[in-house]
Scaffold this motif. Structure first.
Motif, PDB file in Angstrom:
ATOM      1  N   VAL A 110       0.842  -1.194   0.000  1.00 48.12           N
ATOM      2  CA  VAL A 110       0.000   0.000   0.000  1.00 48.12           C
ATOM      3  C   VAL A 110       0.882   1.250   0.000  1.00 48.12           C
ATOM      4  N   TYR A 111       0.747   2.047  -1.055  1.00 44.97           N
ATOM      5  CA  TYR A 111       1.469   3.311  -1.147  1.00 44.97           C
ATOM      6  C   TYR A 111       0.494   4.430  -0.795  1.00 44.97           C
ATOM      7  N   GLU A 112       0.846   5.206   0.217  1.00 43.55           N
ATOM      8  CA  GLU A 112      -0.053   6.253   0.694  1.00 43.55           C
ATOM      9  C   GLU A 112       0.731   7.462   1.181  1.00 43.55           C
ATOM     10  N   ASP A 113       0.040   8.584   1.222  1.00 48.78           N
ATOM     11  CA  ASP A 113       0.605   9.837   1.728  1.00 48.78           C
ATOM     12  C   ASP A 113      -0.344  10.342   2.811  1.00 48.78           C
ATOM     13  N   PHE A 114       0.189  10.722   3.958  1.00 48.53           N
ATOM     14  CA  PHE A 114      -0.648  11.145   5.075  1.00 48.53           C
ATOM     15  C   PHE A 114      -1.355  12.477   4.834  1.00 48.53           C
ATOM     16  N   SER A 115      -1.103  13.093   3.673  1.00 47.80           N
ATOM     17  CA  SER A 115      -1.808  14.323   3.314  1.00 47.80           C
ATOM     18  C   SER A 115      -2.766  14.110   2.150  1.00 47.80           C
ATOM     19  N   CYS A 116      -2.944  12.864   1.735  1.00 48.99           N
ATOM     20  CA  CYS A 116      -3.737  12.542   0.548  1.00 48.99           C
ATOM     21  C   CYS A 116      -5.181  12.205   0.930  1.00 48.99           C
ATOM     22  N   PRO A 117      -6.154  13.023   0.532  1.00 46.32           N
ATOM     23  CA  PRO A 117      -7.555  12.750   0.888  1.00 46.32           C
ATOM     24  C   PRO A 117      -8.076  11.447   0.291  1.00 46.32           C
ATOM     25  N   HIS A 118      -7.575  11.049  -0.873  1.00 48.54           N
ATOM     26  CA  HIS A 118      -8.004   9.786  -1.471  1.00 48.54           C
ATOM     27  C   HIS A 118      -7.478   8.601  -0.648  1.00 48.54           C
ATOM     28  N   CYS A 119      -6.294   8.762  -0.067  1.00 46.48           N
ATOM     29  CA  CYS A 119      -5.755   7.732   0.829  1.00 46.48           C
ATOM     30  C   CYS A 119      -6.629   7.609   2.069  1.00 46.48           C
ATOM     31  N   ALA A 120      -7.083   8.759   2.564  1.00 46.14           N
ATOM     32  CA  ALA A 120      -7.969   8.753   3.730  1.00 46.14           C
ATOM     33  C   ALA A 120      -9.283   8.066   3.394  1.00 46.14           C
ATOM     34  N   GLU A 121      -9.809   8.354   2.210  1.00 44.78           N
ATOM     35  CA  GLU A 121     -11.052   7.712   1.772  1.00 44.78           C
ATOM     36  C   GLU A 121     -10.876   6.197   1.704  1.00 44.78           C
ATOM     37  N   MET A 122      -9.763   5.761   1.133  1.00 48.24           N
ATOM     38  CA  MET A 122      -9.492   4.330   1.014  1.00 48.24           C
ATOM     39  C   MET A 122      -9.335   3.685   2.385  1.00 48.24           C
ATOM     40  N   SER A 123      -8.582   4.345   3.258  1.00 46.88           N
ATOM     41  CA  SER A 123      -8.318   3.796   4.588  1.00 46.88           C
ATOM     42  C   SER A 123      -9.600   3.678   5.403  1.00 46.88           C
ATOM     43  N   LYS A 124     -10.412   4.731   5.385  1.00 44.66           N
ATOM     44  CA  LYS A 124     -11.654   4.713   6.171  1.00 44.66           C
ATOM     45  C   LYS A 124     -12.666   3.730   5.586  1.00 44.66           C
TER      46      LYS A 124
ATOM     47  N   GLN B 198      -7.900  17.698  10.432  1.00 49.46           N
ATOM     48  CA  GLN B 198      -7.389  18.211  11.694  1.00 49.46           C
ATOM     49  C   GLN B 198      -5.919  17.843  11.875  1.00 49.46           C
ATOM     50  N   ALA B 199      -5.573  16.601  11.545  1.00 49.38           N
ATOM     51  CA  ALA B 199      -4.200  16.136  11.736  1.00 49.38           C
ATOM     52  C   ALA B 199      -3.213  16.982  10.946  1.00 49.38           C
ATOM     53  N   TYR B 200      -3.659  17.489   9.816  1.00 48.80           N
ATOM     54  CA  TYR B 200      -2.793  18.307   8.955  1.00 48.80           C
ATOM     55  C   TYR B 200      -2.258  19.531   9.686  1.00 48.80           C
ATOM     56  N   THR B 201      -2.975  19.992  10.710  1.00 47.27           N
ATOM     57  CA  THR B 201      -2.590  21.212  11.426  1.00 47.27           C
ATOM     58  C   THR B 201      -1.765  20.938  12.680  1.00 47.27           C
ATOM     59  N   TRP B 202      -1.608  19.674  13.064  1.00 46.21           N
ATOM     60  CA  TRP B 202      -0.962  19.360  14.326  1.00 46.21           C
ATOM     61  C   TRP B 202       0.533  19.624  14.294  1.00 46.21           C
ATOM     62  N   ASP B 203       1.063  20.092  15.426  1.00 49.81           N
ATOM     63  CA  ASP B 203       2.512  20.148  15.620  1.00 49.81           C
ATOM     64  C   ASP B 203       2.906  18.969  16.507  1.00 49.81           C
ATOM     65  N   PHE B 204       4.187  18.865  16.823  1.00 53.26           N
ATOM     66  CA  PHE B 204       4.651  17.720  17.607  1.00 53.26           C
ATOM     67  C   PHE B 204       4.021  17.683  19.001  1.00 53.26           C
ATOM     68  N   GLU B 205       3.724  18.852  19.557  1.00 50.85           N
ATOM     69  CA  GLU B 205       3.058  18.895  20.861  1.00 50.85           C
ATOM     70  C   GLU B 205       1.699  18.204  20.790  1.00 50.85           C
ATOM     71  N   GLN B 206       0.973  18.478  19.725  1.00 52.67           N
ATOM     72  CA  GLN B 206      -0.362  17.902  19.587  1.00 52.67           C
ATOM     73  C   GLN B 206      -0.304  16.409  19.262  1.00 52.67           C
TER      74      GLN B 206
ATOM     75  N   SER C 287      -5.040   4.924  12.125  1.00 54.01           N
ATOM     76  CA  SER C 287      -6.468   5.184  11.941  1.00 54.01           C
ATOM     77  C   SER C 287      -6.812   6.632  12.279  1.00 54.01           C
ATOM     78  N   LEU C 288      -6.196   7.172  13.311  1.00 51.39           N
ATOM     79  CA  LEU C 288      -6.429   8.562  13.706  1.00 51.39           C
ATOM     80  C   LEU C 288      -5.961   9.516  12.616  1.00 51.39           C
ATOM     81  N   LEU C 289      -4.778   9.294  12.090  1.00 48.34           N
ATOM     82  CA  LEU C 289      -4.228  10.174  11.063  1.00 48.34           C
ATOM     83  C   LEU C 289      -5.080  10.171   9.804  1.00 48.34           C
ATOM     84  N   MET C 290      -5.556   8.990   9.429  1.00 41.95           N
ATOM     85  CA  MET C 290      -6.353   8.887   8.211  1.00 41.95           C
ATOM     86  C   MET C 290      -7.805   9.288   8.451  1.00 41.95           C
TER      87      MET C 290
END
Length: 244
Positions: A77-91, A156-164, A148-151
């Motif tokens: 599985v090739y995916e990018d944590f910023s890819c909405p289509h990857c999120a759609e597939m994962s969910k 929301q995850a796109y805006t997180w820093d390391f603290e979050q 699962s949280l990231l996808m």
């Protein structure tokens, strides 16, 4: 006797003390609010049990059950944590993937990418670095749930820093050393190298770098996928594997 006329613009010492006290009070209130906010439960965090292991090797996260034999289908599985289509597939394929992994019918090898980042410093690379740190622990349950949280909450995850990131890891019972490492900020160099290597491998396989892609026995099963069918990838992967 002459009297000294006081400059009306001069402030008395009492005024200065009052300002200092007010600043101190405001700072204290802000500190309390931040502390309370950080220690409040974060709602909606994934909390699923798994019956498989995670292994990080050669820039790949490999999820496999002890039940997986020689007939198990291996999906790359090739995916990018910023890819909405990857999120759609994962969910969309979430429940099927978990079941197939637990049953040993499916082995998933995640090849994370970061082509959607700018200069390897964005969300894709940071998320990958966090997942690398989690995978180092061998905690498949934490890996699965954080993935699962990231996808599942990508916007929301796109805006997180390391603290979050660290706040959520703490709430998900990650080891304290992992939480501390993430909170201190992770070195992104290994994540950049992994994403680059995966991109080169994907480009060699299909002639382009994009996402998502699921390769089973050398065939990209998403090549002809229709809109709205990405969530069926697990079923299609199992069928493609049986047809070999």
């Amino acid at each position: 006797m002459s009297q000294k006329i006081k400059n009306p613009n001069e402030k008395g010492s009492g005024f200065v003390v009052g300002i200092v006290a007010l600043i101190a009070i405001v700072a204290a209130v802000i500190g309390v609010v931040l502390y309370m906010g950080r220690n409040q439960p974060i709602e909606g965090l994934p909390n699923e049990d798994v019956s498989f292991s995670v292994q990080a090797k050669d820039n790949v996260f490999r999820l496999a059950s002890d039940k997986a034999g020689g007939d198990a289908v291996v999906a790359q599985v090739y995916e990018d944590f910023s890819c909405p289509h990857c999120a759609e597939m994962s969910k969309g394929g979430h429940a099927d993937e978990l079941q197939a992994l637990n049953d040993g019918k499916l082995v998933v090898e995640y090849h994370p990418l970061n082509f959607l980042d700018r200069q390897g410093e964005g969300h894709s690379t940071k998320a990958l670095a966090v997942m690398q740190r989690i995978a180092e622990t061998g905690d498949a349950r934490l890996f699965w749930n954080f993935h699962s949280l990231l996808m599942g909450d990508m916007q929301q995850a796109y805006t997180w820093d390391f603290e979050q990131y660290a706040d959520r890891l703490k709430m998900m019972d990650a080891p304290s050393e992992v939480v501390d490492d993430v909170r201190d900020g992770l070195d992104l160099s290994a994540a950049r190298e992994a994403a680059k290597a995966n991109g080169e491998k994907l480009n060699g396989a299909i002639g382009t770098i994009s996402s998502p892609h699921v390769i089973v026995d050398g065939k990209d099963i998403l090549k002809d996928a229709k809109q709205g069918t990405l969530g069926e990838w697990v079923k299609n992967a199992l069928e493609a594997g049986k047809a070999k």
